[in-house]
Structures are given as C-alpha cells and as structure tokens.
Design a protein around this motif. Structure first.
Motif, PDB file in Angstrom:
ATOM      1  N   CYS A 114      -1.101  31.575  -6.065  1.00  0.00           N
ATOM      2  CA  CYS A 114      -2.326  32.341  -5.804  1.00  0.00           C
ATOM      3  C   CYS A 114      -2.821  32.024  -4.390  1.00  0.00           C
ATOM      4  CB  CYS A 114      -3.383  31.964  -6.860  1.00  0.00           C
ATOM      5  SG  CYS A 114      -4.886  32.945  -6.761  1.00  0.00           S
ATOM      6  N   GLU A 115      -2.708  30.749  -4.018  1.00  0.00           N
ATOM      7  CA  GLU A 115      -3.160  30.345  -2.684  1.00  0.00           C
ATOM      8  C   GLU A 115      -2.304  30.995  -1.592  1.00  0.00           C
ATOM      9  OE1 GLU A 115      -2.894  26.206  -3.859  1.00  0.00           O
ATOM     10  OE2 GLU A 115      -5.032  25.950  -3.455  1.00  0.00           O
ATOM     11  N   LEU A 116      -1.001  31.053  -1.848  1.00  0.00           N
ATOM     12  CA  LEU A 116      -0.098  31.694  -0.886  1.00  0.00           C
ATOM     13  C   LEU A 116      -0.437  33.181  -0.736  1.00  0.00           C
ATOM     14  CD1 LEU A 116       2.417  31.312   0.903  1.00  0.00           C
ATOM     15  CD2 LEU A 116       3.819  31.830  -1.113  1.00  0.00           C
ATOM     16  N   ALA A 117      -0.682  33.844  -1.856  1.00  0.00           N
ATOM     17  CA  ALA A 117      -1.053  35.266  -1.798  1.00  0.00           C
ATOM     18  C   ALA A 117      -2.347  35.440  -1.005  1.00  0.00           C
ATOM     19  CB  ALA A 117      -1.202  35.832  -3.212  1.00  0.00           C
ATOM     20  N   MET A 118      -3.297  34.526  -1.215  1.00  0.00           N
ATOM     21  CA  MET A 118      -4.581  34.640  -0.510  1.00  0.00           C
ATOM     22  C   MET A 118      -4.452  34.347   0.982  1.00  0.00           C
ATOM     23  SD  MET A 118      -7.539  33.260  -3.090  1.00  0.00           S
ATOM     24  CE  MET A 118      -6.865  31.645  -3.419  1.00  0.00           C
ATOM     25  N   MET A 119      -3.392  33.633   1.390  1.00  0.00           N
ATOM     26  CA  MET A 119      -3.183  33.394   2.826  1.00  0.00           C
ATOM     27  C   MET A 119      -2.642  34.634   3.521  1.00  0.00           C
ATOM     28  SD  MET A 119      -1.547  29.632   3.133  1.00  0.00           S
ATOM     29  CE  MET A 119      -1.964  28.455   1.854  1.00  0.00           C
ATOM     30  N   CYS A 120      -2.108  35.567   2.731  1.00  0.00           N
ATOM     31  CA  CYS A 120      -1.647  36.827   3.322  1.00  0.00           C
ATOM     32  C   CYS A 120      -2.868  37.664   3.707  1.00  0.00           C
ATOM     33  CB  CYS A 120      -0.775  37.582   2.320  1.00  0.00           C
ATOM     34  SG  CYS A 120       0.751  36.689   1.896  1.00  0.00           S
ATOM     35  N   ASP A 121      -2.643  38.753   4.450  1.00  0.00           N
ATOM     36  CA  ASP A 121      -3.800  39.496   4.958  1.00  0.00           C
ATOM     37  C   ASP A 121      -4.464  40.360   3.908  1.00  0.00           C
ATOM     38  OD1 ASP A 121      -3.725  38.436   7.587  1.00  0.00           O
ATOM     39  OD2 ASP A 121      -1.813  39.452   7.759  1.00  0.00           O
ATOM     40  N   PHE A 122      -3.689  40.941   3.019  1.00  0.00           N
ATOM     41  CA  PHE A 122      -4.269  41.532   1.815  1.00  0.00           C
ATOM     42  C   PHE A 122      -3.223  41.573   0.722  1.00  0.00           C
ATOM     43  CE2 PHE A 122      -3.036  45.231   4.405  1.00  0.00           C
ATOM     44  CZ  PHE A 122      -2.477  46.124   3.508  1.00  0.00           C
ATOM     45  N   ILE A 123      -3.725  41.761  -0.506  1.00  0.00           N
ATOM     46  CA  ILE A 123      -2.855  41.693  -1.676  1.00  0.00           C
ATOM     47  C   ILE A 123      -2.825  43.060  -2.344  1.00  0.00           C
ATOM     48  CG2 ILE A 123      -2.491  40.631  -3.948  1.00  0.00           C
ATOM     49  CD1 ILE A 123      -4.164  38.218  -2.953  1.00  0.00           C
ATOM     50  N   ILE A 124      -1.604  43.563  -2.566  1.00  0.00           N
ATOM     51  CA  ILE A 124      -1.437  44.730  -3.430  1.00  0.00           C
ATOM     52  C   ILE A 124      -0.819  44.204  -4.715  1.00  0.00           C
ATOM     53  CG2 ILE A 124      -0.301  46.970  -3.722  1.00  0.00           C
ATOM     54  CD1 ILE A 124      -0.389  47.337  -0.706  1.00  0.00           C
ATOM     55  N   ALA A 125      -1.434  44.534  -5.855  1.00  0.00           N
ATOM     56  CA  ALA A 125      -0.994  43.942  -7.119  1.00  0.00           C
ATOM     57  C   ALA A 125      -0.382  44.988  -8.033  1.00  0.00           C
ATOM     58  CB  ALA A 125      -2.178  43.285  -7.820  1.00  0.00           C
ATOM     59  N   ALA A 126       0.639  44.574  -8.766  1.00  0.00           N
ATOM     60  CA  ALA A 126       1.150  45.393  -9.866  1.00  0.00           C
ATOM     61  C   ALA A 126       0.222  45.203 -11.060  1.00  0.00           C
ATOM     62  CB  ALA A 126       2.568  44.960 -10.225  1.00  0.00           C
ATOM     63  N   ASP A 127       0.280  46.159 -11.984  1.00  0.00           N
ATOM     64  CA  ASP A 127      -0.651  46.072 -13.117  1.00  0.00           C
ATOM     65  C   ASP A 127      -0.347  44.906 -14.066  1.00  0.00           C
ATOM     66  OD1 ASP A 127       1.660  47.204 -14.109  1.00  0.00           O
ATOM     67  OD2 ASP A 127       0.739  49.120 -14.673  1.00  0.00           O
ATOM     68  N   VAL A 180      -7.893  41.601  -4.763  1.00  0.00           N
ATOM     69  CA  VAL A 180      -6.773  42.444  -4.348  1.00  0.00           C
ATOM     70  C   VAL A 180      -7.311  43.784  -3.853  1.00  0.00           C
ATOM     71  CG1 VAL A 180      -5.399  41.349  -6.167  1.00  0.00           C
ATOM     72  CG2 VAL A 180      -6.210  43.664  -6.514  1.00  0.00           C
ATOM     73  N   SER A 181      -6.543  44.423  -2.969  1.00  0.00           N
ATOM     74  CA  SER A 181      -7.054  45.674  -2.396  1.00  0.00           C
ATOM     75  C   SER A 181      -6.648  46.889  -3.228  1.00  0.00           C
ATOM     76  CB  SER A 181      -6.562  45.836  -0.965  1.00  0.00           C
ATOM     77  OG  SER A 181      -5.169  46.036  -0.945  1.00  0.00           O
ATOM     78  N   ARG A 182      -5.509  46.806  -3.909  1.00  0.00           N
ATOM     79  CA  ARG A 182      -5.050  47.944  -4.715  1.00  0.00           C
ATOM     80  C   ARG A 182      -4.280  47.419  -5.928  1.00  0.00           C
ATOM     81  NH1 ARG A 182      -1.794  51.461  -0.024  1.00  0.00           N
ATOM     82  NH2 ARG A 182      -3.112  50.809   1.714  1.00  0.00           N
ATOM     83  N   VAL A 183      -4.343  48.170  -7.031  1.00  0.00           N
ATOM     84  CA  VAL A 183      -3.501  47.884  -8.200  1.00  0.00           C
ATOM     85  C   VAL A 183      -2.670  49.131  -8.479  1.00  0.00           C
ATOM     86  CG1 VAL A 183      -3.430  47.309 -10.649  1.00  0.00           C
ATOM     87  CG2 VAL A 183      -5.209  46.323  -9.206  1.00  0.00           C
ATOM     88  N   VAL A 184      -1.366  48.934  -8.686  1.00  0.00           N
ATOM     89  CA  VAL A 184      -0.477  50.069  -8.957  1.00  0.00           C
ATOM     90  C   VAL A 184       0.445  49.706 -10.113  1.00  0.00           C
ATOM     91  CG1 VAL A 184      -0.522  50.929  -6.585  1.00  0.00           C
ATOM     92  CG2 VAL A 184       1.188  49.243  -7.222  1.00  0.00           C
ATOM     93  N   PRO A 185       1.047  50.719 -10.769  1.00  0.00           N
ATOM     94  CA  PRO A 185       2.017  50.410 -11.814  1.00  0.00           C
ATOM     95  C   PRO A 185       3.156  49.559 -11.242  1.00  0.00           C
ATOM     96  CG  PRO A 185       1.467  52.746 -11.830  1.00  0.00           C
ATOM     97  CD  PRO A 185       0.837  52.161 -10.605  1.00  0.00           C
ATOM     98  N   LEU A 186       3.688  48.676 -12.071  1.00  0.00           N
ATOM     99  CA  LEU A 186       4.723  47.742 -11.614  1.00  0.00           C
ATOM    100  C   LEU A 186       5.855  48.441 -10.866  1.00  0.00           C
ATOM    101  CD1 LEU A 186       6.059  44.961 -11.568  1.00  0.00           C
ATOM    102  CD2 LEU A 186       6.854  45.355 -13.903  1.00  0.00           C
ATOM    103  N   ASP A 187       6.325  49.577 -11.396  1.00  0.00           N
ATOM    104  CA  ASP A 187       7.481  50.210 -10.754  1.00  0.00           C
ATOM    105  C   ASP A 187       7.136  50.903  -9.433  1.00  0.00           C
ATOM    106  OD1 ASP A 187       6.054  52.280 -11.850  1.00  0.00           O
ATOM    107  OD2 ASP A 187       7.763  53.295 -12.767  1.00  0.00           O
ATOM    108  N   LYS A 188       5.851  50.914  -9.096  1.00  0.00           N
ATOM    109  CA  LYS A 188       5.439  51.531  -7.819  1.00  0.00           C
ATOM    110  C   LYS A 188       5.037  50.459  -6.784  1.00  0.00           C
ATOM    111  CE  LYS A 188       5.487  55.990  -8.945  1.00  0.00           C
ATOM    112  NZ  LYS A 188       6.291  55.797 -10.142  1.00  0.00           N
TER     113      LYS A 188
END
Ligand code: CO8
Length: 261
Positions: A114-127, A180-188
C-alpha cells in the motif's frame, strides 16, 4: 536481466510507456531487498530514457504487493533493522523519479504494498483491489510512509482506523476516500492505466514534470510557499518551445506537436 520484476514498453517509439510488473507471484509480490533494488534500477533506467514519457507500476491479478517480505525480516533485531536501515535504503528511490509513475493496482496492496502504491503519483484500481496497513497485527507499525501518506490521502479518521485495526479498504471505499483516482473492472485495468499513461506521454515533457513537482510540493510546504513555487514554475514554462506550440495550436485550432523542451 531482472529476476523479481518484468519490464516492457508500450506505445509509439518516440513516446513510450515503461511498464514494470512486480513478479514474485507465488509470494503475492512480497517486497524483499532484491525486488526493491531491481525496481529502483528499472525506474531509474526508464526515467533516464528520453523516449519514455510515463511509467506504470503493477502486480498480479491477486496482489499488487502483500507487503514487505515477513520471512526476510521476522528474525531481525532492532540493530539489524537500524544499522542496515532495513529495506528503507531502496524504498524511497521511487520518490526521486521525475516522470509520472501510475500504480495500476489489482488485488492486495497491503503494508509496504500500500505504501509503494501511495509513493506513485496516482493509483488506478481494479474493482478487486484491497488496501490496508495490517502491520499492527504483526506487532509493528507501517515503516515506509503509511502513517504519513495515508492520512494525507484519506484524512485522519480513516487512516487511524486502518492503522489501528489493520482492516482492509475495498476499491469502492478507496475511491470514495480519495486514495485512488479511478476504479475499473479488473479486465480493463491495464487498458485504463495505459490510456492515462499515453495521454500523459502526449503532453509536453517539461510541463508534465513541472506539474508533478508542483503537486508534490503541496505535501511538503505551507500554502504560501507552495503557491509561490507553483507560480515560479508556471512563469518558467513560458521559456519553453512547448508553451509556444501548445498555445499556437489552440489558437489555430490544430493539434499541438510537442518537442518536449
Ligand atoms: N511476506 C512474505 N510472504 C507473504 C506475504 C508477505 N508479506 N504475504 C503473503 N505471503 C506468502 C504466504 O506466506 C504464502 O506463501 P506459501 O504459499 O509459501 O505459504 C503465499 O504468499 C500466499 O499467501 P496466503 O496463502 O496467505 O494467501 P491468502 O489468499 O490466504 O491470503 C493475504 C492473502 C491476506 C494477503 C495474506 O497472505 C496476508 O495476510 N499476508 C500478509 C499481509 C501483511 O501482513 N502485510 C504487511 C507486511 S509488514 C510490511 O509490509 C511492513 C512494511 C515496511 C516497509 C519497509 C520499511 C523500511
């Protein structure tokens, strides 16, 4: 060349996206020294490559990363952790990267993950993404910024809840909370991240790096200093060819052709 990560590029030769996939799949991408060293090298190499405009950091469907490798640190004494600076010596590498890094997160992003993801500039997450700082269950606390970046992202109430109970946050809650900035279906997930990265690649490199630097400044300074920092960067961009091109293109109703200078 790397054993714990995979690297590849996507996009046109002139402006590519550098993609790094964490690849200790059986261990749910638990983060050890080797992986963090390799990740740091790959990020630095992409950052130095003039044809790369943006990076994506991702994991497997089941786990972005389930945290620091517990087996590797279970026997540590305080002196072991302190004298070697544990794994922190590699951990902040990502902060020195000047081009944007997008985290594309599916599955578990826990503890150091989680910390590594937060060090990135933004997070796009799968559902199916799940975020958490479960260190408290191991008798420790977050050690790579979890108690600092999480409250900045989601506020004190949720950060305290997560750090003290160790519970996970699903993708919907994470988006609602601003993690997170966006949530999308896993396959997307990769399509979405790649779309965002290619869009960033299409903008002028200098203004992209300046925007990243200026937004990051908001977390390091007071408002007056931050606004002044932004203003100086804003003013300095009028010295770039890309500013002339971008504004001329707008005024002449055509697409800009940036030279990234
Ligand atoms: N470290 C080492 N191995 C791990 C880790 C980990 N963090 N997470 C999972 N694994 C391994 C498991 O041991 C298991 O291995 P094996 O098949 O050999 O038994 C394999 O991955 C699959 O895991 P599970 O069988 O447990 O899979 P489940 O689907 O049942 O559960 C969970 C998934 C819920 C993610 C579970 O694996 C889990 O709770 N993992 C630990 C999560 C955790 O506590 N993370 C925090 C670690 S501490 C930390 O990150 C501190 C960061 C400090 C940053 C650096 C500061 C300098």
């Amino acid at each position: 060349m790397y054993e714990t990560i995979l690297t590849r590029t996507e996009g046109p030769d002139s402006r590519r996206v550098g993609i790094i996939t964490l690849n200790r799949v059986k261990q749910l991408n638990a983060l050890n020294d080797q992986l963090m060293d390799e990740l740091g090298s790959a990020l630095k190499a992409f950052d130095a490559d003039a044809s790369i405009g943006c990076m994506i950091l991702t994991g497997s469907e089941k786990a972005f990363a389930a945290g620091a490798d517990i087996g590797a640190m279970a026997g540590y004494s305080f002196a072991d952790a302190y004298n070697q600076d544990f794994i922190t010596r590699n951990w902040e590498q990502i902060r020195s990267i000047r081009k944007p890094v997008i985290a594309a997160v599916s599955g578990f992003a826990l503890g150091g993950g989680c910390e590594l993801a937060m060090m990135c500039d933004f997070i796009i997450a799968a559902d199916n993404a799940k975020f958490g700082q479960p260190e408290i269950k191991l008798g420790i606390i977050p050690g790579a910024g979890g108690t600092q970046r999480l409250p900045r992202a989601v506020g004190k109430a949720k950060a305290m809840d997560m750090a003290l109970t160790g519970r996970m946050m699903d993708a919907v809650e994470a988006e609602r909370s601003g993690l997170v900035s966006r949530v999308v279906p896993l396959d997307k997930l990769m399509d979405e991240a790649l779309g965002a990265a290619l869009m960033i690649c299409g903008h002028g490199q200098t203004s992209v790096m300046a925007a990243k630097e200026s937004v990051n400044r908001a977390f390091e300074s007071g408002l007056s200093d931050g606004v002044m920092f932004e203003r100086r960067l804003f003013q300095s961009l009028f010295a770039t060819a890309d500013q002339k091109e971008g504004m001329d293109a707008f005024l002449n109703k055509r697409k800009p052709v940036f030279v990234h200078r």
